[in-house]
Enzyme design. Structure first.
Site, mmCIF file in Angstrom:
data_model
loop_
_atom_site.group_PDB
_atom_site.id
_atom_site.type_symbol
_atom_site.label_atom_id
_atom_site.label_comp_id
_atom_site.label_asym_id
_atom_site.label_seq_id
_atom_site.Cartn_x
_atom_site.Cartn_y
_atom_site.Cartn_z
ATOM 1 C CG ASP A 42 -26.388 -10.774 25.698
ATOM 2 O OD1 ASP A 42 -27.165 -11.744 25.791
ATOM 3 O OD2 ASP A 42 -26.719 -9.620 25.987
ATOM 4 N N GLY A 43 -26.675 -12.200 22.895
ATOM 5 C CA GLY A 43 -27.343 -11.970 21.632
ATOM 6 C C GLY A 43 -28.787 -11.603 21.888
ATOM 7 C CD GLU A 91 -28.313 -15.003 24.266
ATOM 8 O OE1 GLU A 91 -27.094 -15.164 24.479
ATOM 9 O OE2 GLU A 91 -29.005 -14.205 24.915
ATOM 10 C CG ASP A 117 -27.649 -13.234 28.936
ATOM 11 O OD1 ASP A 117 -27.673 -13.892 27.861
ATOM 12 O OD2 ASP A 117 -27.804 -11.998 28.959
ATOM 13 C CG HIS A 161 -30.501 -7.301 31.208
ATOM 14 N ND1 HIS A 161 -29.866 -6.433 30.346
ATOM 15 C CD2 HIS A 161 -31.081 -8.247 30.420
ATOM 16 C CE1 HIS A 161 -30.073 -6.828 29.109
ATOM 17 N NE2 HIS A 161 -30.804 -7.928 29.126
#
Length: 155
Positions: free
Chosen positions: A15-16, A53, A75, A129
């Site tokens: 993730d980023g 990301e 994501d 999320h």
């Protein structure tokens, strides 16, 4: 998949993000192999969500020391689509996009492709999320890295 095969798979969650975008950002990756987990994270003072990301994926892949079978969870549709669909056209067009402009984040795309070459990777998208514990942990680590950077540069 039999248990022997499953035992030889490295699972990665990345993730980023940035706040604001562009602005200070953080990235994170969690690598899991045979029950052992390793967490990686970092931050940059001036960047974008997409760069963070991509950095997470690049850092995760370059952390591996031998060819592996990998399931990489992200994501970021930008990362997943870029690596599974768009990059072949970019390479064919000498790193130009459909409009003929230079591909954004070319340095990171090349880094990911170089790092991925030795591995067999299943790139999987996961909704961010949405309660996926490992994705939430990666988000937490990326946010923490960004916040630590901000605290270190405050006067």
């Amino acid at each position: 998949m039999d248990s022997e095969t499953a035992d030889n798979i490295v699972e990665i969650w990345t993730d980023g993000g940035c706040r604001p975008n562009p602005g200070p950002g953080g990235w994170a990756a969690i690598l899991k192999f045979r029950g052992t987990m390793k967490e990686l994270s970092g931050a940059e003072a001036e960047t974008t969500n997409n760069r963070m990301e991509l950095t997470a994926a690049a850092e995760a892949l370059t952390a591996l020391t031998r060819p592996c079978t990998i399931i990489l969870h992200t994501d970021s549709e930008y990362l997943r689509n870029g690596i599974t669909r768009w990059h072949t056209g970019w390479v064919r067009k000498n790193w130009r996009n459909a409009a003929g402009d230079p591909v954004k984040n070319m340095d990171l795309w090349k880094r990911i492709l170089d790092a991925a070459a030795a591995h067999k990777i299943d790139w999987r998208w996961v909704r961010g999320h949405s309660g996926n514990a490992m994705n939430e942990r990666a988000d937490e680590l990326a946010t923490q890295a960004r916040e630590e950077l901000l605290m270190s540069i405050k006067p």
